[in-house]
Design a protein around this motif. Structure first.
Motif, short mmCIF file in Angstrom:
data_model
loop_
_atom_site.label_atom_id
_atom_site.label_comp_id
_atom_site.label_asym_id
_atom_site.label_seq_id
_atom_site.Cartn_x
_atom_site.Cartn_y
_atom_site.Cartn_z
N GLY A 225 0.81 -1.21 0.00
CA GLY A 225 0.00 0.00 0.00
C GLY A 225 0.84 1.26 0.00
O GLY A 225 0.56 2.22 -0.74
N LEU A 226 1.90 1.28 0.79
CA LEU A 226 2.77 2.45 0.85
C LEU A 226 3.52 2.66 -0.45
O LEU A 226 3.70 3.81 -0.90
CB LEU A 226 3.75 2.30 2.01
CG LEU A 226 3.15 2.43 3.42
CD1 LEU A 226 4.18 2.04 4.48
CD2 LEU A 226 2.65 3.86 3.66
N ALA A 227 3.95 1.57 -1.09
CA ALA A 227 4.71 1.70 -2.34
C ALA A 227 3.84 2.28 -3.45
O ALA A 227 4.26 3.19 -4.18
CB ALA A 227 5.25 0.33 -2.75
N ILE A 228 2.62 1.76 -3.59
CA ILE A 228 1.76 2.27 -4.65
C ILE A 228 1.29 3.69 -4.34
O ILE A 228 1.14 4.53 -5.24
CB ILE A 228 0.55 1.32 -4.88
CG1 ILE A 228 -0.07 1.59 -6.25
CG2 ILE A 228 -0.49 1.44 -3.79
CD1 ILE A 228 -1.11 0.56 -6.67
N GLY A 229 1.11 3.98 -3.04
CA GLY A 229 0.73 5.33 -2.64
C GLY A 229 1.81 6.35 -2.94
O GLY A 229 1.53 7.45 -3.42
N LEU A 230 3.07 5.99 -2.70
CA LEU A 230 4.18 6.89 -2.98
C LEU A 230 4.31 7.13 -4.49
O LEU A 230 4.51 8.27 -4.93
CB LEU A 230 5.49 6.31 -2.43
CG LEU A 230 6.76 7.14 -2.65
CD1 LEU A 230 6.60 8.52 -2.00
CD2 LEU A 230 7.97 6.41 -2.09
N GLY A 231 4.18 6.05 -5.26
CA GLY A 231 4.24 6.21 -6.72
C GLY A 231 3.13 7.10 -7.23
O GLY A 231 3.34 7.94 -8.11
N THR A 232 1.95 6.95 -6.67
CA THR A 232 0.81 7.77 -7.06
C THR A 232 1.05 9.23 -6.71
O THR A 232 0.73 10.14 -7.50
CB THR A 232 -0.47 7.28 -6.36
OG1 THR A 232 -0.72 5.93 -6.75
CG2 THR A 232 -1.67 8.14 -6.71
N TYR A 233 1.62 9.49 -5.54
CA TYR A 233 1.88 10.85 -5.11
C TYR A 233 2.82 11.59 -6.07
O TYR A 233 2.65 12.78 -6.36
CB TYR A 233 2.48 10.86 -3.71
CG TYR A 233 3.05 12.21 -3.32
CD1 TYR A 233 2.20 13.28 -3.04
CD2 TYR A 233 4.43 12.41 -3.25
CE1 TYR A 233 2.72 14.52 -2.71
CE2 TYR A 233 4.96 13.64 -2.93
CZ TYR A 233 4.10 14.70 -2.66
OH TYR A 233 4.62 15.93 -2.34
N LEU A 234 3.81 10.88 -6.61
CA LEU A 234 4.75 11.52 -7.52
C LEU A 234 4.09 11.88 -8.84
O LEU A 234 4.55 12.76 -9.56
CB LEU A 234 5.96 10.61 -7.76
CG LEU A 234 6.86 10.43 -6.54
CD1 LEU A 234 8.02 9.50 -6.86
CD2 LEU A 234 7.40 11.78 -6.06
#
Length: 386
Positions: A225-234
């Motif tokens: 969840g954190l990995a996909i969330g960080l990618g989305t934020y960028l």
């Protein structure tokens, strides 16, 4: 923790790297229409989407179970095969991101895994009946269902507001888009983050750290969840431009209809364990919304390129995954190192090439196509003189 060897750790990190690319590759699925209509500012949109992606990752694990014990035989899979499949998926994600093409990250992952397991364990290592049931049929049906739903919702929205003031209609639907786009982000986290959970769980099963048919542990859910969330934020600005401006000129009622249709289809499929492509669902919804508004322009050339990308994504990723698996299986540790170095070099080259014509939050709504080559000053002078 004795089962967590160096190779298993490398595979887990690679899986999270794929999840990160999935995030910035698929941000457009949730936020492209809201950014295009002005309902949300670009930076605000990706922050909201990133947070809700993380929340959505905790809502269900049915799709993760489909990946870890559905499409391939987990008794025949090795961490090396999974690593090879992930390399194929990551490289396809980066190549399509470079040209701003909203292909399916999900099918890139499935293709990479299928190709790697087929080469590494033989055709009997792939459950082709499950691939058809859980991947191919949803791939065909989901964009059609979402498109029809968005078309009807758009038509209804314009009919119901035909006599209302245009300014009030726009303002009202923009407020509605904040909620509908947020729901798409939540649904995206529920569906797509689970795919990485499934891959990591499959890796742990193949290494003996988990029993067969086990679900993802809490730490796997959280990290995915954190990995996909960080990618989305960028923010995958290149693909946001294509989705928001490339298929059709979106107005706020259309954006609301498209996002609502996408949310319904994605959440329903996640509940049923169908590992569909959120990119295809969102694209189908946007096309449907374009067709639902009278006199709206739909750019069928862009849509055609996207369909071609959808068709070749799975086999292309499978080819790269299969070649990588052959090197890993036959070359052992040296083969794994070679694949990792070659994959990293290609990925770095793509990132460098993308900087020749950057797309960011500042220019994401400027045009509807992404060019790889930047315009030279000389070219600009010629056009000015003309």
């Amino acid at each position: 923790m004795d089962h967590i060897t160096l190779l298993v750790a490398v595979v887990i990190v690679t899986a999270l790297a794929f999840d990160f690319t999935n995030g910035f590759h698929d941000t457009a699925n949730a936020m492209a229409t809201s950014i295009a209509t002005g309902a949300l500012k670009p930076r605000t949109a990706v922050i909201i989407s990133g947070v809700l992606n993380v929340v959505g990752a905790f809502l269900s694990t049915e799709v993760a179970k489909t990946i870890s014990g559905g499409i391939v035989d987990d008794t025949l899979v090795t961490p090396g095969m999974i690593f090879a499949g992930l390399v194929g998926a990551i490289l396809w994600n980066l190549m399509t991101w470079l040209v701003g093409l909203p292909s399916s990250s999900s099918h890139a992952l499935f293709g990479g895994l299928i190709g790697a397991v087929w080469v590494g364990a033989g055709a009997h290592g792939v459950h082709f009946d499950k691939v058809v049931e859980k991947v191919l049929i949803p791939a065909v049906a989901s964009p059609i269902v979402a498109g029809v739903a968005a078309l009807l919702a758009t038509y209804l929205a314009y009919r119901l507001t035909a006599r209302a003031r245009e300014k009030s209609v726009t303002k009202g639907f923009r407020l509605g888009q904040i909620a509908s786009a947020s729901l798409v982000s939540l649904a995206h986290g529920t569906n797509d983050a689970q795919k990485t959970m499934g891959v990591i769980t499959l890796t742990l099963i193949s290494a003996g750290a988990l029993g067969h048919d086990a679900g993802p542990p809490v730490w796997v859910i959280a990290s995915a969840g954190l990995a996909i969330g960080l990618g989305t934020y960028l923010g995958g600005w290149r693909i946001i431009r294509t989705m928001g401006k490339g298929l059709t000129e979106i107005q706020s009622p259309q954006g609301f209809a498209a996002e609502t249709a996408s949310t319904t289809v994605i959440l329903t499929s996640a509940h049923l364990g169908f590992a569909l492509s959120t990119t295809q669902v969102a694209s189908g919804s946007i096309l449907g919304a374009g067709l639902g508004r009278r006199l709206a322009e739909v750019r069928w050339g862009v849509a055609g390129k996207m369909v071609v990308a959808w068709l070749i994504t799975l086999p292309a990723a499978a080819l790269v995954g299969g070649v990588s698996a052959s090197v890993v299986v036959n070359g052992g540790d040296l083969g794994t190192i070679v694949v990792a170095l070659v994959g990293a070099a290609v990925a770095a080259g793509i990132v460098v090439l993308s900087r020749r014509n950057p797309v960011s939050a500042n220019n994401v709504n400027d045009a509807h196509e992404v060019a790889i080559r930047a315009t030279t000053p000389a070219d600009a002078d010629v056009r000015t003189a003309a």
